[in-house]
Motif scaffolding. Structure first.
Motif: not given
Lengths: 243, 208
Positions: A51-53, A55-56, A59-60, A62-64, B98, B100-101, B105, B108-111, B114
């Protein structure tokens, strides 16, 4: 988590996988996302551990809150055991998944996400400007099972069909079909239970115009290798655990 | 993360243990209730000699009913607490992942997208903590009530012994009832005492 853009013409298809940091004993999985306008469809988003990798990596691209839709081809943990976490990240999203598995999938924890139960005959939805089809693939390998077809990008996300068990550093695309056969033979013979279901799926898929066949494990089939796979699969005896 | 997760597991086990400890009280209280009904019959047969014991049988029956009701209340509250603890565990797990992300990261463009999800989970964690404390207080109160019932039961058992001494030929039969009430009280007190140990363990972990 490695991200590779498969298609980018008006809308995008991105493949996520080959995660070198994943726990060793967990099977490697390919996740896919289709982005069109301000919406995105996340396909077979994976297990809790990725999940974490995942989602990370997403995020490059798309936005959440852009991830409005999730798809689960079937109920396996490597497909969707992360559902309880996505449920907290994307409370307004919709999960498209087999009607047969709703009561089972909810065990992963789903208090916010809406469930769109895909009927046996399949269905279609629009994500942004793209019409997406959910193609029936029952008993391949789960009793309620679908694949995702994008006619514009000519991509078939084929779940466990076409899957191969390979090292984490395997190339993304099949480069030699004949050399690839041993890597996927046992998987298909053992995991796919029904020759009748297999042939029914092949008949349906042969009618589609496919440039990329993208499975949930292993490598992606491109161009003529898609037809080579269908021919090979047609001749393969499956359900071999029953002697 | 693993220490926190382990910690939550222990809390769940402790809560399940309270329900399990008190479950056995139900059968003990049921046994006392039957004994009280039996004692009613004996004291009626004893006529004038059993007169003093008759109102006591009513008390014994009432106490056993209260004990059974108390077990139900405690079980329901322990179940509610377990459900809240599971939700808390899920929220904590989501928050840690969350986070951890967010930590790994940053490029990342859209960090930043979150942030709302993290705030929502944080809010949910606060709400769950509040609900957990409320439910924990209820559980403590139910255990205290049960403890008080058992004090009353002990007092009734002592009075029963004095009264049975006047019951002549029915003395032995009524003594058995008084003894069974005394034994049940001791057993239930032990269960309550063990439940307090589990409850304190839950409280200690909740302060973690």
């Amino acid at each position: 988590m490695k991200a590779t853009i498969l298609y980018e013409q008006g809308h995008q298809w991105i493949m996520y996988g080959r995660d070198v940091e994943k726990p060793e004993k967990i099977i490697d999985t390919n996740q896919y996302m289709m982005v069109s306008g301000n919406r995105a469809l996340l396909m077979d988003p994976g297990g809790i551990e990725v999940f974490a990798p995942m989602l990370g990596a997403i995020l490059h691209h798309a936005k959440v809150d852009q991830i409005t839709d999730l798809f689960a081809s079937h109920q396996d943990p490597d497909i969707i055991s992360s559902l309880g976490l996505w449920d907290q990240a994307l409370p307004h999203a919709t999960l498209h998944a087999p009607w047969l598995w709703e009561g089972f999938l909810r065990h992963f924890g789903m208090e916010n996400i809406q469930y769109d139960a895909i009927p046996d005959e399949g269905s279609s939805i629009s994500i942004g400007s793209v019409d997406i089809q959910f193609i029936p693939a029952h008993y391949l390998h789960a009793s309620g099972n679908y694949h995702v077809y994008d006619p514009k990008a000519k991509i078939l996300m084929s779940g466990d069909v076409g899957a191969a068990l390979e090292p984490i550093d395997a190339p993304l695309f099949v480069d030699s079909f004949d050399e690839h056969i041993p890597k996927m033979k046992m998987f298909h013979q053992r995991w796919m239970p029904s020759n009748r279901a297999k042939n029914d799926w092949i008949k349906r898929v042969r009618q589609l115009d496919i440039e990329y066949m993208a499975p949930q494990h292993g490598r992606i089939f491109k161009g003529d290798d898609v037809k080579r796979f269908l021919d090979w699969f047609e001749g393969l005896e499956v359900g071999v655990a029953i002697k | 993360m693993s220490a926190q997760t382990k910690h939550e597991e222990d809390k769940l086990v402790a809560l399940a243990s309270i329900a399990a400890e008190l479950y056995s009280v139900m059968s003990i209280a049921w046994g006392v209730s039957l004994a009280a009904k039996n004692a009613k019959v004996i004291s009626a047969q004893a006529g004038e000699n059993g007169l003093g014991f008759q109102p006591i049988t009513v008390f014994i029956d009432e106490i056993s009913q209260l004990a059974m009701q108390g077990v139900n209340d405690i079980n329901n509250e322990a179940l509610r607490l377990t459900k809240i603890a599971v939700s808390q565990q899920r929220s904590v797990d989501a928050y840690l992942r969350f986070n951890s992300v967010r930590t790994h990261h940053t490029d990342k463009r859209y960090i930043k997208s979150m942030t709302p999800a993290m705030e929502r989970v944080e809010e949910n964690m606060k709400h769950m903590t509040k609900e957990f404390k409320k439910s924990l207080n209820n559980l403590t109160m139910y255990l205290e009530i049960m403890d008080e019932h058992m004090l009353s039961a002990r007092a009734v058992a002592s009075v029963s012994r004095i009264v049975t001494s006047n019951a002549k030929e029915y003395k032995d039969k009524l003594k058995v009832v008084a003894d069974s009430l005394e034994e049940a009280t001791v057993l239930i007190k032990e269960k309550i005492s063990d439940s307090y140990i589990h409850l304190n363990s839950v409280k200690a972990q909740s302060d973690f």
